[in-house]
Design an enzyme around this catalytic site. Structure first.
Site, PDB file in Angstrom:
ATOM      1  N   GLN A   1       0.851  -1.200   0.000  1.00 18.71           N
ATOM      2  CA  GLN A   1       0.000   0.000   0.000  1.00 18.71           C
ATOM      3  C   GLN A   1       0.887   1.250   0.000  1.00 18.71           C
ATOM      4  OE1 GLN A   1      -2.580   0.237   3.461  1.00 18.71           O
ATOM      5  NE2 GLN A   1      -2.390   2.438   3.394  1.00 18.71           N
TER       6      GLN A   1
ATOM      7  N   SER B   1       1.527   6.736   2.243  1.00 18.40           N
ATOM      8  CA  SER B   1       2.275   7.731   3.027  1.00 18.40           C
ATOM      9  C   SER B   1       3.411   8.361   2.231  1.00 18.40           C
ATOM     10  CB  SER B   1       2.860   7.084   4.272  1.00 18.40           C
ATOM     11  OG  SER B   1       1.841   6.544   5.048  1.00 18.40           O
TER      12      SER B   1
ATOM     13  N   SER C   1       5.379  -0.760   3.745  1.00 17.08           N
ATOM     14  CA  SER C   1       5.677  -2.093   4.286  1.00 17.08           C
ATOM     15  C   SER C   1       5.716  -3.112   3.156  1.00 17.08           C
ATOM     16  CB  SER C   1       4.605  -2.514   5.294  1.00 17.08           C
ATOM     17  OG  SER C   1       4.520  -1.582   6.326  1.00 17.08           O
TER      18      SER C   1
ATOM     19  N   GLU D   1      -8.001  -1.138   6.769  1.00 16.80           N
ATOM     20  CA  GLU D   1      -6.738  -1.109   7.521  1.00 16.80           C
ATOM     21  C   GLU D   1      -7.013  -1.066   9.013  1.00 16.80           C
ATOM     22  OE1 GLU D   1      -4.077   2.097   6.505  1.00 16.80           O
ATOM     23  OE2 GLU D   1      -2.477   1.210   7.692  1.00 16.80           O
TER      24      GLU D   1
ATOM     25  N   GLU E   1      -3.138   9.594  18.487  1.00 14.74           N
ATOM     26  CA  GLU E   1      -3.800  10.903  18.520  1.00 14.74           C
ATOM     27  C   GLU E   1      -4.940  10.979  17.494  1.00 14.74           C
ATOM     28  OE1 GLU E   1      -0.547  10.454  18.291  1.00 14.74           O
ATOM     29  OE2 GLU E   1       0.362  11.428  20.019  1.00 14.74           O
TER      30      GLU E   1
HETATM   31  C1  LIG Z   1       4.932  -0.168  11.114  1.00 15.84           C
HETATM   32  C2  LIG Z   1       4.409   0.814  10.125  1.00 15.84           C
HETATM   33  C3  LIG Z   1       4.009   0.359   8.894  1.00 15.84           C
HETATM   34  C4  LIG Z   1       3.522   1.275   7.957  1.00 15.84           C
HETATM   35  N1  LIG Z   1       3.174   0.783   6.725  1.00 15.84           N
HETATM   36  C5  LIG Z   1       2.714   1.626   5.792  1.00 15.84           C
HETATM   37  C6  LIG Z   1       2.380   1.157   4.485  1.00 15.84           C
HETATM   38  O1  LIG Z   1       2.510  -0.029   4.180  1.00 15.84           O
HETATM   39  N2  LIG Z   1       1.946   2.034   3.577  1.00 15.84           N
HETATM   40  C7  LIG Z   1       1.790   3.352   3.856  1.00 15.84           C
HETATM   41  O2  LIG Z   1       1.344   4.089   2.986  1.00 15.84           O
HETATM   42  N3  LIG Z   1       2.097   3.857   5.092  1.00 15.84           N
HETATM   43  C8  LIG Z   1       2.563   3.020   6.052  1.00 15.84           C
HETATM   44  N4  LIG Z   1       2.914   3.507   7.296  1.00 15.84           N
HETATM   45  C9  LIG Z   1       2.857   4.950   7.541  1.00 15.84           C
HETATM   46  C10 LIG Z   1       1.760   5.355   8.506  1.00 15.84           C
HETATM   47  O3  LIG Z   1       0.511   5.270   7.884  1.00 15.84           O
HETATM   48  C11 LIG Z   1       2.092   6.775   8.975  1.00 15.84           C
HETATM   49  O4  LIG Z   1       3.301   6.731   9.699  1.00 15.84           O
HETATM   50  C12 LIG Z   1       0.995   7.349   9.861  1.00 15.84           C
HETATM   51  O5  LIG Z   1      -0.150   7.610   9.088  1.00 15.84           O
HETATM   52  C13 LIG Z   1       1.431   8.635  10.578  1.00 15.84           C
HETATM   53  O6  LIG Z   1       1.914   9.560   9.683  1.00 15.84           O
HETATM   54  P1  LIG Z   1       3.317  10.311   9.889  1.00 15.84           P
HETATM   55  O7  LIG Z   1       4.329   9.252  10.263  1.00 15.84           O
HETATM   56  O8  LIG Z   1       3.584  11.119   8.658  1.00 15.84           O
HETATM   57  O9  LIG Z   1       3.121  11.251  11.132  1.00 15.84           O
HETATM   58  P2  LIG Z   1       2.432  12.698  11.148  1.00 15.84           P
HETATM   59  O10 LIG Z   1       1.133  12.631  10.432  1.00 15.84           O
HETATM   60  O11 LIG Z   1       3.432  13.703  10.682  1.00 15.84           O
HETATM   61  O12 LIG Z   1       2.162  12.890  12.694  1.00 15.84           O
HETATM   62  C14 LIG Z   1       3.190  13.252  13.623  1.00 15.84           C
HETATM   63  C15 LIG Z   1       2.524  13.367  15.002  1.00 15.84           C
HETATM   64  O13 LIG Z   1       1.539  14.420  14.983  1.00 15.84           O
HETATM   65  C16 LIG Z   1       0.277  13.916  15.383  1.00 15.84           C
HETATM   66  N5  LIG Z   1      -0.804  14.544  14.622  1.00 15.84           N
HETATM   67  C17 LIG Z   1      -0.853  14.748  13.281  1.00 15.84           C
HETATM   68  N6  LIG Z   1      -2.026  15.328  12.941  1.00 15.84           N
HETATM   69  C18 LIG Z   1      -2.744  15.481  14.100  1.00 15.84           C
HETATM   70  C19 LIG Z   1      -4.036  16.000  14.415  1.00 15.84           C
HETATM   71  N7  LIG Z   1      -4.851  16.485  13.482  1.00 15.84           N
HETATM   72  N8  LIG Z   1      -4.419  15.988  15.722  1.00 15.84           N
HETATM   73  C20 LIG Z   1      -3.605  15.492  16.713  1.00 15.84           C
HETATM   74  N9  LIG Z   1      -2.376  15.002  16.466  1.00 15.84           N
HETATM   75  C21 LIG Z   1      -1.951  14.982  15.186  1.00 15.84           C
HETATM   76  C22 LIG Z   1       0.337  12.435  15.045  1.00 15.84           C
HETATM   77  O14 LIG Z   1      -0.598  11.702  15.791  1.00 15.84           O
HETATM   78  C23 LIG Z   1       1.780  12.100  15.407  1.00 15.84           C
HETATM   79  O15 LIG Z   1       1.929  11.873  16.797  1.00 15.84           O
HETATM   80  C24 LIG Z   1       3.415   2.634   8.251  1.00 15.84           C
HETATM   81  C25 LIG Z   1       3.827   3.090   9.516  1.00 15.84           C
HETATM   82  C26 LIG Z   1       4.325   2.208  10.442  1.00 15.84           C
HETATM   83  C27 LIG Z   1       4.764   2.718  11.770  1.00 15.84           C
END
Ligand SMILES: Cc1cc2nc3c(=O)[nH]c(=O)nc-3n(C[C@H](O)[C@H](O)[C@H](O)COP(=O)(O)OP(=O)(O)OC[C@H]3O[C@@H](n4cnc5c(N)ncnc54)[C@H](O)[C@@H]3O)c2cc1C
Length: 410
Positions: A128, A131, A166, A249, A378
């Site tokens: 998928q 991100s 992933s 998901e 969050e």
């Molecule tokens: C093990 C793992 C597997 C993954 N696999 C995939 C995959 O296969 N494909 C894929 O596309 N993605 C994947 N991801 C990505 C995952 O979907 C993102 O990491 C996740 O959506 C968070 O986005 P970010 O890391 O950009 O954090 P951000 O969105 O930048 O957030 C940073 C912090 O700010 C907080 N925050 C952001 N917006 C708000 C809000 N409106 N209110 C309150 N708090 C907020 C968040 O909760 C977090 O604590 C994976 C992630 C992990 C950890």
């Protein structure tokens, strides 16, 4: 609510147990396969094909697509029984849990015939690609773009970067969310495609994790040509397609995994505590254990409630967010407690010698990832606040603003 198997479910469980005993063996010491351990890929594919042959792969999917034509409760029962045999290969989870259901919902018949049964049999694996460096929680902020090729073919050319993908390194295909129109508000200018991960211009770079594993990747697209027939849903309607994937998901990542309170108790019984008695006799430990027991039971019953709703044909509601918040945090806390109880040995686990200790360590690392993947704590709390408790919506400054005009960091 009746938590006992109905007569039909009990019969299904008996048959599943018998089949698993013959085909899976019973090896309590078998480790849960690591997602990145590609040496187990062949073994996982053989197991998936074996299940598909008898309808135990994708139990709830229609038989015409290679599924088992069964009920959600049968899927739960099979998962419970399969877990006892240490056969939960992670390679197929994202594809079968999220991507292929999206293909089933939005692709034409020929595309479905081509891809769905092969995925059920484990012959092809999907990832998928949502991100990006600035599109995580805000998945609709995707900047990877697709533009029509200039040769009149109707093809699209993809450029940009995805991250945290992933399993991209062993996937054959992926579903990718891209921006096709930056002149409209962000949710309206997205389109979804399926993409062959071996296409020219797709560059997959592994990300190394603190745990020593490498589950996910950065994926770069440079002038990747994609046919219009690879589009899933209408141009500009990719957000609706993504919502279907994201809904699946949340359901797929909600379940508990790894050692739980009972294994922690067993571990503590074998560790000396203060004054020579076992660590399990320590008052503070017992209090924490009781808390985890209570929340684990709450989770189990909440899961049954969601499953009962599914069996009745209802769609699970935003309450499923609760399961992920509680189970990920608990997984991390239990891992931490085990490592603390083991004192200096807690960080020296050798998975070949002491499987359980390394499993607790793994939980501690993996719990952190689980609290982020599939919606951070969050974001899930926001969902519960807004949709379950009816509290005011999160503030949004980008509503009705063209994507290209949304202010962004320098
Ligand atoms: C093990 C793992 C597997 C993954 N696999 C995939 C995959 O296969 N494909 C894929 O596309 N993605 C994947 N991801 C990505 C995952 O979907 C993102 O990491 C996740 O959506 C968070 O986005 P970010 O890391 O950009 O954090 P951000 O969105 O930048 O957030 C940073 C912090 O700010 C907080 N925050 C952001 N917006 C708000 C809000 N409106 N209110 C309150 N708090 C907020 C968040 O909760 C977090 O604590 C994976 C992630 C992990 C950890």
């Amino acid at each position: 609510m009746d938590f006992n198997d109905s007569p039909a479910e009990a019969e299904f469980r008996t048959n599943a147990r018998a089949w698993l005993d013959v085909n899976a063996g019973r090896d309590k010491e078998r480790k849960a396969p690591r997602v990145d351990d590609t040496s187990l890929l062949g073994e996982g594919k053989v197991w998936q094909a074996k299940k598909a042959e008898v309808g135990y792969a994708c139990i709830t999917w229609p038989k015409e697509w290679g599924g088992g034509g069964g009920t959600p409760m049968e899927q739960v029962i099979f998962n419970e029984e399969e877990a006892k045999h240490g056969r939960g290969y992670g390679f197929f989870a994202i594809g079968l849990g999220m991507c292929v259901p999206t293909v089933m919902a939005f692709a034409d018949n020929a595309t479905k015939q081509r891809f769905v049964p092969a995925a059920v049999r484990g012959e092809e694996i999907w990832c998928q690609l949502f991100s990006e460096p600035s599109a995580g929680s805000d998945a609709a902020a995707s900047r990877t773009r697709a533009m029509r090729a200039g040769d009149g073919s109707g093809d699209w050319i993809l450029d940009g970067q995805k991250v945290w993908t992933s399993g991209a390194h062993y996937s054959d295909f992926g579903i990718v969310l891209v921006r096709t129109d930056p002149d409209v508000p962000k949710h309206s200018g997205l389109t979804m495609f399926w993409v062959d991960m071996k296409s020219p211009g797709v560059d997959i770079r592994p990300i190394h994790q603190a745990s020593g594993e490498s589950d996910f990747n950065e994926v770069y697209f440079t002038d990747v040509r994609v046919r219009d027939s690879q589009r899933l849903g209408e141009v500009g309607k990719g957000w609706n397609v993504a919502l279907v994937t994201l809904m699946n998901e949340r359901l797929a990542v909600g379940g508990g995994m790894g050692p739980n309170w009972s294994e922690l108790l067993a571990l503590a019984q074998g560790i000396p505590g203060v004054g020579g008695s076992s660590a399990a006799e320590d008052g503070g430990f017992r209090e924490r254990l009781a808390d985890w027991y209570v929340s684990a039971e709450g989770l189990r019953l909440t899961r049954y409630r969601a499953m009962t709703a599914l069996s009745r044909g209802d769609t699970p509601g935003p309450e499923s967010a609760i399961g992920k918040i509680v189970s990920a945090r608990q997984m991390q806390e239990i891992g931490e407690e085990a490592m603390n109880r083991l004192d200096q040995y807690g960080i020296v686990g050798d998975e070949h010698e002491r499987h359980l200790i390394s499993a607790f360590q793994h939980n501690w690392f993996w719990g952190t990832a689980l609290r982020i993947a599939g919606g951070t704590d969050e974001i899930l709390k926001n969902i519960i606040a807004e949709r379950v408790l009816g509290l005011p919506l999160d503030i949004r400054i980008d509503r009705d603003v063209a994507f290209k005009d949304i202010p962004r960091g320098v």
